[in-house]
Design an enzyme around this catalytic site. Structure first.
Site, PDB file in Angstrom:
ATOM      1  N   ARG A   1      -5.136  -3.292  11.181  1.00 57.77           N
ATOM      2  CA  ARG A   1      -4.060  -3.918  11.948  1.00 57.77           C
ATOM      3  C   ARG A   1      -4.590  -4.550  13.232  1.00 57.77           C
ATOM      4  O   ARG A   1      -4.055  -5.567  13.693  1.00 57.77           O
ATOM      5  CB  ARG A   1      -2.975  -2.903  12.284  1.00 57.77           C
ATOM      6  CG  ARG A   1      -2.379  -2.165  11.093  1.00 57.77           C
ATOM      7  CD  ARG A   1      -1.585  -3.053  10.176  1.00 57.77           C
ATOM      8  NE  ARG A   1      -0.994  -2.280   9.084  1.00 57.77           N
ATOM      9  CZ  ARG A   1      -0.593  -2.777   7.937  1.00 57.77           C
ATOM     10  NH1 ARG A   1      -0.690  -4.068   7.700  1.00 57.77           N
ATOM     11  NH2 ARG A   1      -0.074  -2.003   6.996  1.00 57.77           N
TER      12      ARG A   1
ATOM     13  N   SER B   1       9.056   5.952  12.047  1.00 50.06           N
ATOM     14  CA  SER B   1       8.891   5.271  10.755  1.00 50.06           C
ATOM     15  C   SER B   1       9.911   5.718   9.716  1.00 50.06           C
ATOM     16  O   SER B   1       9.561   6.071   8.579  1.00 50.06           O
ATOM     17  CB  SER B   1       7.460   5.473  10.221  1.00 50.06           C
ATOM     18  OG  SER B   1       6.506   5.025  11.144  1.00 50.06           O
TER      19      SER B   1
ATOM     20  N   ARG C   1      -4.010   3.135  18.861  1.00 52.49           N
ATOM     21  CA  ARG C   1      -3.694   1.708  18.858  1.00 52.49           C
ATOM     22  C   ARG C   1      -3.194   1.214  20.213  1.00 52.49           C
ATOM     23  O   ARG C   1      -3.426   0.061  20.579  1.00 52.49           O
ATOM     24  CB  ARG C   1      -2.678   1.396  17.758  1.00 52.49           C
ATOM     25  CG  ARG C   1      -3.315   1.352  16.375  1.00 52.49           C
ATOM     26  CD  ARG C   1      -2.314   1.050  15.282  1.00 52.49           C
ATOM     27  NE  ARG C   1      -2.998   0.843  14.002  1.00 52.49           N
ATOM     28  CZ  ARG C   1      -2.413   0.906  12.825  1.00 52.49           C
ATOM     29  NH1 ARG C   1      -1.120   1.172  12.749  1.00 52.49           N
ATOM     30  NH2 ARG C   1      -3.095   0.703  11.712  1.00 52.49           N
TER      31      ARG C   1
ATOM     32  N   GLU D   1       3.700   0.350  12.560  1.00 57.48           N
ATOM     33  CA  GLU D   1       2.502  -0.282  12.017  1.00 57.48           C
ATOM     34  C   GLU D   1       2.474  -1.794  12.272  1.00 57.48           C
ATOM     35  O   GLU D   1       1.427  -2.432  12.183  1.00 57.48           O
ATOM     36  CB  GLU D   1       2.400  -0.012  10.519  1.00 57.48           C
ATOM     37  CG  GLU D   1       3.488  -0.635   9.686  1.00 57.48           C
ATOM     38  CD  GLU D   1       3.455  -0.155   8.240  1.00 57.48           C
ATOM     39  OE1 GLU D   1       3.630  -0.991   7.352  1.00 57.48           O
ATOM     40  OE2 GLU D   1       3.253   1.049   8.010  1.00 57.48           O
TER      41      GLU D   1
ATOM     42  N   ARG E   1       2.364   5.980  -3.044  1.00 55.04           N
ATOM     43  CA  ARG E   1       3.434   6.899  -3.431  1.00 55.04           C
ATOM     44  C   ARG E   1       3.628   6.885  -4.947  1.00 55.04           C
ATOM     45  O   ARG E   1       3.838   7.927  -5.567  1.00 55.04           O
ATOM     46  CB  ARG E   1       4.735   6.524  -2.714  1.00 55.04           C
ATOM     47  CG  ARG E   1       4.790   6.969  -1.253  1.00 55.04           C
ATOM     48  CD  ARG E   1       5.965   6.327  -0.519  1.00 55.04           C
ATOM     49  NE  ARG E   1       6.150   6.873   0.819  1.00 55.04           N
ATOM     50  CZ  ARG E   1       5.399   6.554   1.875  1.00 55.04           C
ATOM     51  NH1 ARG E   1       4.412   5.670   1.741  1.00 55.04           N
ATOM     52  NH2 ARG E   1       5.625   7.084   3.063  1.00 55.04           N
TER      53      ARG E   1
ATOM     54  N   SER F   1       5.714  10.386  10.181  1.00 49.91           N
ATOM     55  CA  SER F   1       6.645  10.642   9.077  1.00 49.91           C
ATOM     56  C   SER F   1       5.909  11.089   7.828  1.00 49.91           C
ATOM     57  O   SER F   1       6.513  11.666   6.916  1.00 49.91           O
ATOM     58  CB  SER F   1       7.450   9.382   8.774  1.00 49.91           C
ATOM     59  OG  SER F   1       6.612   8.346   8.283  1.00 49.91           O
TER      60      SER F   1
ATOM     61  N   LYS G   1       0.828  -1.204   0.000  1.00 52.31           N
ATOM     62  CA  LYS G   1       0.000   0.000   0.000  1.00 52.31           C
ATOM     63  C   LYS G   1       0.860   1.251   0.000  1.00 52.31           C
ATOM     64  O   LYS G   1       0.596   2.218  -0.725  1.00 52.31           O
ATOM     65  CB  LYS G   1      -0.931  -0.015   1.218  1.00 52.31           C
ATOM     66  CG  LYS G   1      -1.852   1.207   1.327  1.00 52.31           C
ATOM     67  CD  LYS G   1      -1.338   2.272   2.276  1.00 52.31           C
ATOM     68  CE  LYS G   1      -1.339   1.778   3.698  1.00 52.31           C
ATOM     69  NZ  LYS G   1      -0.973   2.864   4.647  1.00 52.31           N
TER      70      LYS G   1
END
Length: 422
Positions: free
Chosen positions: A383, A196, A342, A311, A30, A168, A25
């Site tokens: 997640r 990250s 999270r 993540e 990107r 980030s 992903k």
């Protein structure tokens, strides 16, 4: 799926199998952004088909970019970026943060909104940075969605200082579009360490592949020279973060799982999984058929710094729940601002099953205890659903609320997981 949740597959022995995961992903979105503002058409193969990439595609098309499919190839043809347009960000951080710097290059007003929780995710850093670079933003003073970007067809660019310790993505967003700004962009981070790092390395590497000059020699500073972004045909790597739950199944059950197509080198955060699972006591090998993880039948407690790979935390926490001693997951305070909080969500849901998880200032302490079944809430976070599935392999009658949230990055997850668990 019933209202009582999706019954997580339970196994009585080792999990063994081979899994092929679709495209990354992070790389997919990107690649779409860069192709949309490049100097010609780009052909992307292996592009992820999931909610986050669908939202990105729709956002770019609404701005005037041409995107067509032919078999497994997606062709992106840059167009004259124009408003008015409405962008649905869903709950995709890459859309809500990467698209506004591109929308600033459009001629007209571009409005952004998203899912209910998306309105709670902090956006003030990137919106403030865009204002510094000469972009007109209307967010009602909230620093959150909904907001609009009033583009004039160009952006001055130049120097900007921001605090990217929360994500980030704030830096990557400016990096990806910065070459198209009149003065380029000179980004300076002022704050706690940016999390990250692999995602930043990914953004810089993808820009350089397309002929963009990026100077990141000085710590906490990135300078992107103005100029064209070269069109580039791209093959998207498998999503290594989405491989995490499948490999974790081998770790906790003493089985053997191979993920095909694992790259020898990568900037993806999931590239650190081999080292992490080795710390838990597994054996990891990379061969021509892919990456294979073999569980030893014993999971060792770990003290891990996950600041670069936050993540992966939910799945890593699920593995730690079956260790032979306490584990400490550190460097992840920024996860409080991800798809959900999270850290709070993991603490709440693990403890509801009888676990012993406590939040630290920057992470989690996990002390393994015998777990019982129940309904595991996902908070619309893919997640979290992955973590629940891993727990369910060894916990009776665990049910996952809204397993469909895995469609964010891996729509076939329920079927793939059931197939692996047999």
């Amino acid at each position: 799926m019933s209202e009582q949740g999706w019954p997580a597959p339970r196994v009585d022995g080792a999990v063994n199998g081979t899994v092929t995961v679709p495209g990354s992903k992070s790389i997919s979105n990107r690649a779409l952004i860069l192709a949309a503002i490049s100097d010609g058409p780009s052909h992307l193969t292996g592009l992820l088909e999931a909610r986050d990439t669908s939202l990105m595609r729709s956002a770019l098309v609404s701005l005037g970019v041409g995107i067509t499919d032919s078999g497994t190839t997606v062709t992106v043809t840059p167009g004259s970026l124009k408003g008015p347009a409405n962008v649905d960000c869903g709950l995709a951080g890459t859309v809500m943060r990467f698209v506004p710097p591109v929308a600033a290059l459009a001629d007209g007003v571009v409005a952004f909104d998203g899912d209910e929780y998306a309105r709670e995710r902090p956006m003030g850093v990137i919106l403030g940075a865009l204002r510094t670079l000469g972009v007109q933003i209307d967010d009602g003073g909230t620093g959150r969605m909904p907001y609009s970007v009033s583009g004039t067809g160009s952006v001055r660019g130049g120097k900007v200082t921001l605090d990217a310790s929360g994500s980030s993505q704030f830096v990557s967003a400016l990096l990806l579009a910065g070459a198209r700004y009149d003065e380029g962009v000179d980004i300076r981070h002022d704050g706690k360490p940016v999390p990250s790092q692999p995602h930043l390395d990914m953004s810089v590497a993808m820009l350089r592949e397309r002929g963009v000059t990026v100077d990141d020699a000085e710590p906490n500073r990135w300078v992107v020279a103005p100029g064209p972004i070269r069109a580039l045909d791209t093959a998207i790597e498998p999503d290594l973060s989405n491989a995490a739950p499948f490999l974790a199944a081998a770790v906790i059950t003493g089985g053997s799982v191979t993920v095909t197509g694992w790259p020898a080198e990568t900037t993806q955060p999931g590239g650190q999984l081999p080292e992490i699972f080795t710390r838990f006591g597994a054996d990891v090998t990379l061969g021509t058929d892919g990456l294979t993880v073999r569980g030893s039948g014993r999971v060792q407690g770990c003290d891990l710094d996950l600041s670069e790979v936050g993540e992966l935390t939910p799945v890593i926490a699920a593995v730690a729940a079956f260790a032979d001693g306490p584990s400490y997951l550190r460097g992840i305070a920024h996860l409080r601002n991800h798809e959900t909080d999270r850290l709070a969500a993991l603490e709440t849901e693990f403890n509801a099953l009888g676990g012993d998880v406590t939040q630290l200032d920057d992470g989690l302490a996990i002390r393994p205890k015998s777990l019982q079944g129940g309904l595991f809430h996902t908070y619309n976070d893919h997640r979290m659903a992955h973590a629940a599935a891993v727990l369910g392999l060894l916990v009776d009658d665990l049910r996952i609320e809204n397993i469909g949230t895995t469609a964010k990055t891996l729509p076939a997850f329920p079927e793939m997981w059931s197939g692996l668990a047999g």
